[in-house]
Scaffold this motif. Structure first.
Motif, PDB file in Angstrom:
ATOM      1  N   ILE A  19       0.836  -1.205   0.000  1.00 16.75           N
ATOM      2  CA  ILE A  19       0.000   0.000   0.000  1.00 16.75           C
ATOM      3  C   ILE A  19       0.868   1.252   0.000  1.00 16.75           C
ATOM      4  O   ILE A  19       0.519   2.262  -0.620  1.00 16.75           O
ATOM      5  N   TYR A  20       2.025   1.196   0.669  1.00 15.41           N
ATOM      6  CA  TYR A  20       2.930   2.345   0.661  1.00 15.41           C
ATOM      7  C   TYR A  20       3.336   2.705  -0.771  1.00 15.41           C
ATOM      8  O   TYR A  20       3.397   3.886  -1.121  1.00 15.41           O
ATOM      9  N   TYR A  26       0.875   7.665  -6.059  1.00 18.49           N
ATOM     10  CA  TYR A  26      -0.260   8.580  -6.150  1.00 18.49           C
ATOM     11  C   TYR A  26       0.135   9.982  -5.669  1.00 18.49           C
ATOM     12  O   TYR A  26      -0.222  10.983  -6.291  1.00 18.49           O
ATOM     13  N   THR A  27       0.885  10.042  -4.577  1.00 19.71           N
ATOM     14  CA  THR A  27       1.313  11.327  -4.021  1.00 19.71           C
ATOM     15  C   THR A  27       2.233  12.059  -4.988  1.00 19.71           C
ATOM     16  O   THR A  27       2.080  13.256  -5.216  1.00 19.71           O
ATOM     17  N   ILE A  28       3.196  11.343  -5.548  1.00 18.75           N
ATOM     18  CA  ILE A  28       4.121  11.970  -6.495  1.00 18.75           C
ATOM     19  C   ILE A  28       3.391  12.421  -7.753  1.00 18.75           C
ATOM     20  O   ILE A  28       3.677  13.479  -8.307  1.00 18.75           O
ATOM     21  N   LEU A  97       3.869  15.952   2.358  1.00 19.21           N
ATOM     22  CA  LEU A  97       2.589  16.534   1.941  1.00 19.21           C
ATOM     23  C   LEU A  97       2.238  17.775   2.749  1.00 19.21           C
ATOM     24  O   LEU A  97       1.701  18.748   2.214  1.00 19.21           O
ATOM     25  N   LEU A  98       2.530  17.747   4.046  1.00 16.16           N
ATOM     26  CA  LEU A  98       2.160  18.869   4.896  1.00 16.16           C
ATOM     27  C   LEU A  98       3.116  20.050   4.776  1.00 16.16           C
ATOM     28  O   LEU A  98       2.683  21.202   4.764  1.00 16.16           O
ATOM     29  N   LEU A  99       4.401  19.777   4.706  1.00 14.91           N
ATOM     30  CA  LEU A  99       5.390  20.853   4.724  1.00 14.91           C
ATOM     31  C   LEU A  99       5.952  21.205   3.353  1.00 14.91           C
ATOM     32  O   LEU A  99       6.436  22.319   3.158  1.00 14.91           O
TER      33      LEU A  99
END
Length: 108
Positions: A19-20, A26-28, A97-99
Motif C-alpha cells: 500500500i505504501y 499517487y502522491t508523487i 505533503l504537509l510541509l
C-alpha cells in the motif's frame, strides 16, 4: 527465549508495504513539491528501502538458524518490529505533503 510472531502480522506487514508503494506513486503523481517536499519524499523512499533491506537481512539470518534457542523465524522472520519500522516511510511522506507542497501563488 522464543519470539512469537503470528502469521497475520506477516501478511499485514506485506500489505502495508504494498500500500505504501501505491500511496507514494499517487502522491508523487498528484502533488507538486518544493525543495523541502522533494527531500522528505527522498527520505521516505530511502527509509522504505532500508526497512526492506532489514527485513530481507533478518530473513537470511533466520533461515541460517543463527538464533541460540533454535527459533528460525516464520516467513523470513518478518513480524512486529518490521511493522513498527514501516511507519517511518509513511511519516516522511506525510511530512512531505504537509510541509513540502508547493503553494499556488495565484490563490489568495
Amino acid at each position: 527465549m522464543g519470539v512469537y510472531d503470528p502469521l497475520y502480522i506477516f501478511f499485514f506487514t506485506v500489505l502495508i508495504g504494498i500500500i505504501y508503494l501505491v500511496v507514494l506513486f499517487y502522491t508523487i503523481y498528484k502533488t507538486k513539491f518544493n525543495v523541502i517536499g522533494n527531500i522528505l519524499v527522498g527520505i521516505s523512499i530511502i527509509s522504505y528501502l532500508l526497512v526492506g533491506m532489514y527485513m530481507i537481512g533478518a530473513g537470511y539470518y533466520a533461515d541460517a538458524g543463527y538464533y541460540e534457542d533454535g527459533y528460525t523465524g516464520m516467513l523470513l522472520g518478518i513480524g512486529f518490529l518490521e511493522l513498527i519500522l514501516l511507519t517511518y516511510p509513511y511519516i516522511f511522506i506525510t511530512l512531505a505533503l504537509l510541509l513540502g507542497k508547493k503553494e499556488d501563488a495565484t490563490k489568495s
